[in-house]
Design an enzyme around this catalytic site. Sequence first.
Site, mmCIF file in Angstrom:
data_model
loop_
_atom_site.group_PDB
_atom_site.id
_atom_site.type_symbol
_atom_site.label_atom_id
_atom_site.label_comp_id
_atom_site.label_asym_id
_atom_site.label_seq_id
_atom_site.Cartn_x
_atom_site.Cartn_y
_atom_site.Cartn_z
ATOM 1 C CG HIS A 173 -1.648 -1.252 1.473
ATOM 2 N ND1 HIS A 173 -2.883 -1.545 0.947
ATOM 3 C CD2 HIS A 173 -1.262 -2.354 2.169
ATOM 4 C CE1 HIS A 173 -3.246 -2.757 1.333
ATOM 5 N NE2 HIS A 173 -2.281 -3.271 2.060
ATOM 6 C CB SER A 294 11.787 23.086 -13.534
ATOM 7 O OG SER A 294 10.931 24.214 -13.515
ATOM 8 C CE LYS A 300 10.789 20.103 -9.754
ATOM 9 N NZ LYS A 300 9.767 19.383 -9.077
ATOM 10 C CD GLU A 307 7.748 12.771 -14.293
ATOM 11 O OE1 GLU A 307 6.701 13.399 -14.093
ATOM 12 O OE2 GLU A 307 8.853 13.332 -14.414
#
Length: 475
Positions: A173, A294, A300, A307
């Site tokens: 979980h 970014s 970043k 992804e």
Amino acid sequence: KSILSNEQKIMKKNKKNINPIWGSNFNKQSNPLLEKINSSIDFDKRLAFQDLKASEVHSLMLKKQKIISSAEYNLIIKGLKKIRTLIQNNKFIFNKKFEDIHMNIEMYLHNLIGEVAGKLHTARSRNDQVATDFKLWIIEALKQICLKIEDLQKTIVKKAALHVQTIMPGFTHLQSAQIVSLGHHLMAYYEMLKRDKNRFLDSINRINECPLGSAALAGTSFPIDRTLTSKLLGFKKPTMNSMDSVSDRDYALEFLSNIAISGSHLSRFGEDIVIWSSDQFKFVTLSDDFSTGSSIMPQKKNPDPAELIRGKMGRFSGNFLNLLTMIKGLPLGYSKDLQEDKEPVFDSYDNFILSIEVINGIIKGIKVNKNEMLNACSKGNLMATDLADWLVINYNIPFRKAYKMIAKIVDIANRKKCQINDLSISDLSLIGNNSGKRIKSFLKIENSINYKRSSGSTSPKEVKKAIQNAKKELF
Ligand code: ARG
């Protein structure tokens, strides 16, 4: 001479500008929209070499069966060779007017060797031709996929071997559950990929029948030798039923479904990498050559490639569903709907190969932050289950009873805002006075994986065994 001059030559004879590839029962020029919807050359040119190979083999068989003469065969082969060279050198001009790869090659052959070119299409139809080409293409693609999967498996095994003792929380979980090694976690992907590869290889057993010679749907009146063409093209045997042969796309569906299943594994791998590289986890740092920045937040570093691998799953399942839906209601025999089979297959293949290559690059360059993983293991009482097992083994009490005892000390630890291994010896004295001391020394997170004894577990002994087996399979 270019294909354009070929077209002009054919068009000259044909005052109404009717498409030269059809019969004389057409009186009106086709609507440009027809060309747009009907033509597949923009994508099926990827079948060019399979089409040439199948034509070479088909014409050889026609010669052997004395359906065409040796001289005709020689001319056809010479023409096909020339076309192969033109395509290899990017000199072949594909023409939308000639619909697809089959007609493009045939029309060009006509331009090169004249009327004899028309003999090549004896005893075959584009329906068995396209099925043969497509099967040949997919078989080649399957081989490429298996090689890429093996490359990735090798990277995984090498990485796993370095981290048999590197501990981290394993999740259920997405809540920290029990301590595992990173090596064990990585080897889980090895197993998934092994099943994927076997699934691809197994599909070859079914795709391995040659449709060539089924003609349009009913077979042909010529005395062809289908066993010969099948053998020369590398198939196991000819297909059994000509109607099934021209309408079957199971092999493409199976290919897409196998990509979708394996794609789901890559997607989960991508997800793990996204989670592990997040600031909250910091388990790994991605190498700069597989990270992005970014445009607004200068601090970043993002895991875009991981992804995107996760995101590719949309196509993989979409392409599978696309073909399944398209095929579902077709009447038996060939229908032009079937031309829609190629783009999903090409798209899934290209993106699948890309995804495997990228994930391979990510894993190779990943930096493992052992300390962050270790720190994460010291929160969440991850050894609670180990302790329950230990009580059962050492004090011969039922597991449920041990479970309740440990739930109690977890409760005490929560109230004291600490971990169970921070509790005092008297708090830990669950069974008799000196059990507290023993329990305290048992609860060392570094030891957890060594306590596991079952086969396939995260114990270093078992993970090493799994790595040894994998090395035998791969190297
Ligand atoms: N381009 C077609 C396809 O991909 C080839 C078969 C055409 N057959 C036909 N009868 N129109 O399916």
